[in-house]
Design a protein around this motif. Structure first.
Motif, PDB file in Angstrom:
ATOM      1  N   PHE A 248      87.375  64.483   9.598  1.00  0.00           N
ATOM      2  CA  PHE A 248      86.281  65.088   9.773  1.00  0.00           C
ATOM      3  C   PHE A 248      85.302  64.337   8.907  1.00  0.00           C
ATOM      4  O   PHE A 248      85.425  64.087   7.560  1.00  0.00           O
ATOM      5  CB  PHE A 248      86.150  66.637   9.092  1.00  0.00           C
ATOM      6  N   GLY A 249      84.064  64.313   9.430  1.00  0.00           N
ATOM      7  CA  GLY A 249      82.997  63.541   8.832  1.00  0.00           C
ATOM      8  C   GLY A 249      81.833  62.864   9.848  1.00  0.00           C
ATOM      9  O   GLY A 249      81.950  63.504  10.990  1.00  0.00           O
ATOM     10  N   GLU A 250      81.095  61.841   9.563  1.00  0.00           N
ATOM     11  CA  GLU A 250      80.251  61.419  10.397  1.00  0.00           C
ATOM     12  C   GLU A 250      80.721  60.392  11.420  1.00  0.00           C
ATOM     13  O   GLU A 250      81.626  59.805  11.232  1.00  0.00           O
ATOM     14  CB  GLU A 250      79.103  60.373   9.602  1.00  0.00           C
ATOM     15  N   LYS A 251      80.166  60.649  12.607  1.00  0.00           N
ATOM     16  CA  LYS A 251      80.810  59.769  13.685  1.00  0.00           C
ATOM     17  C   LYS A 251      79.561  59.488  14.624  1.00  0.00           C
ATOM     18  O   LYS A 251      78.639  60.312  14.674  1.00  0.00           O
ATOM     19  CB  LYS A 251      81.782  60.587  14.482  1.00  0.00           C
ATOM     20  N   LYS A 252      79.858  58.765  15.797  1.00  0.00           N
ATOM     21  CA  LYS A 252      78.727  58.614  16.714  1.00  0.00           C
ATOM     22  C   LYS A 252      79.057  59.231  17.826  1.00  0.00           C
ATOM     23  O   LYS A 252      80.046  59.084  18.238  1.00  0.00           O
ATOM     24  CB  LYS A 252      78.749  56.876  16.912  1.00  0.00           C
ATOM     25  N   LEU A 253      78.253  59.925  18.463  1.00  0.00           N
ATOM     26  CA  LEU A 253      78.373  60.656  19.709  1.00  0.00           C
ATOM     27  C   LEU A 253      77.172  60.498  20.429  1.00  0.00           C
ATOM     28  O   LEU A 253      75.896  60.841  20.024  1.00  0.00           O
ATOM     29  CB  LEU A 253      78.488  62.351  19.300  1.00  0.00           C
ATOM     30  N   TYR A 254      77.416  59.887  21.465  1.00  0.00           N
ATOM     31  CA  TYR A 254      76.212  59.401  22.621  1.00  0.00           C
ATOM     32  C   TYR A 254      75.225  58.787  21.867  1.00  0.00           C
ATOM     33  O   TYR A 254      73.976  58.850  22.140  1.00  0.00           O
ATOM     34  CB  TYR A 254      75.867  60.747  23.390  1.00  0.00           C
ATOM     35  N   GLY A 255      75.564  57.635  20.919  1.00  0.00           N
ATOM     36  CA  GLY A 255      74.623  56.977  20.353  1.00  0.00           C
ATOM     37  C   GLY A 255      73.931  57.505  18.970  1.00  0.00           C
ATOM     38  O   GLY A 255      73.131  56.974  18.158  1.00  0.00           O
ATOM     39  N   LYS A 256      74.158  58.961  18.691  1.00  0.00           N
ATOM     40  CA  LYS A 256      73.632  59.845  17.673  1.00  0.00           C
ATOM     41  C   LYS A 256      74.617  59.640  16.434  1.00  0.00           C
ATOM     42  O   LYS A 256      75.822  59.810  16.753  1.00  0.00           O
ATOM     43  CB  LYS A 256      73.045  60.921  17.979  1.00  0.00           C
ATOM     44  N   VAL A 257      74.314  59.788  15.282  1.00  0.00           N
ATOM     45  CA  VAL A 257      75.423  60.061  14.054  1.00  0.00           C
ATOM     46  C   VAL A 257      75.321  61.650  13.893  1.00  0.00           C
ATOM     47  O   VAL A 257      74.325  61.981  13.780  1.00  0.00           O
ATOM     48  CB  VAL A 257      74.998  59.198  12.726  1.00  0.00           C
ATOM     49  N   VAL A 258      76.596  62.020  14.050  1.00  0.00           N
ATOM     50  CA  VAL A 258      76.777  63.488  13.846  1.00  0.00           C
ATOM     51  C   VAL A 258      77.872  63.675  13.210  1.00  0.00           C
ATOM     52  O   VAL A 258      78.790  62.923  12.695  1.00  0.00           O
ATOM     53  CB  VAL A 258      76.965  64.332  15.241  1.00  0.00           C
ATOM     54  N   THR A 259      78.033  65.050  12.435  1.00  0.00           N
ATOM     55  CA  THR A 259      79.118  65.274  11.620  1.00  0.00           C
ATOM     56  C   THR A 259      80.203  66.118  12.298  1.00  0.00           C
ATOM     57  O   THR A 259      79.722  67.223  13.048  1.00  0.00           O
ATOM     58  CB  THR A 259      78.618  66.046  10.380  1.00  0.00           C
TER      59      THR A 259
END
Length: 155
Positions: A107-118
């Motif tokens: 669980f943490g920061e990841k890229k989703l569709y080019g955006k950084v999300v948690t």
């Protein structure tokens, strides 16, 4: 951001409710190898594909000495719907507090569709009979992942 596990680390202990509300602990599986996989959400396309792949290969995996536990932040009621709808055979447990997800570095920061999300980082941790991390795989793909694990484990 939680620390990622490394080969040889002790796998964090957990006790979480399954789709029926029964408690499932990593300790219950001592003496067997366990594939603990972390996925973002039940009833979503990628997670469904991954859970179905694990179900389709469950006999092969258990025959080779591996139990499979899927962990998501979902509540047991949603897991039960997921299991029924997709006819899943793998053990699914819910971690709404995300404590286990964080302990495993999933669980943490990841890229989703080019955006950084948690959020949940799709990950698979293979735990040996003694509770040590045998393999720690992060940012895995939902599709083709189970076949890769089977190949990597030499099953």
């Amino acid at each position: 951001m939680s620390e990622r596990l490394q080969t040889g680390d002790t796998a964090p202990a957990f006790t979480l409710p399954d789709a029926d509300g029964n408690e499932v602990s990593l300790a219950d599986h001592k003496g067997r190898k366990v594939i603990v996989y972390f996925y973002p959400a039940a009833l979503t396309p990628g997670c469904t594909k991954q859970a179905c792949d694990f179900t389709d290969n469950l006999d092969l995996l258990t025959g080779a000495g591996y139990d499979v536990i899927g962990v998501s932040p979902d509540k047991p009621e949603k897991l039960a719907k997921f299991r029924e709808k997709e006819n899943l055979k793998v053990t699914l447990v819910g971690d709404p507090s995300k404590e286990t997800l964080e302990a495993y570095g999933a669980f943490g920061e990841k890229k989703l569709y080019g955006k950084v999300v948690t959020g949940v980082i799709r990950s698979t941790i293979v735990v040996d009979e003694e509770g040590k991390v045998e393999k720690a795989l992060y940012n895995v793909k939902a599709t083709g992942h189970v076949a890769k694990i089977i190949k990597d484990l030499g099953i």
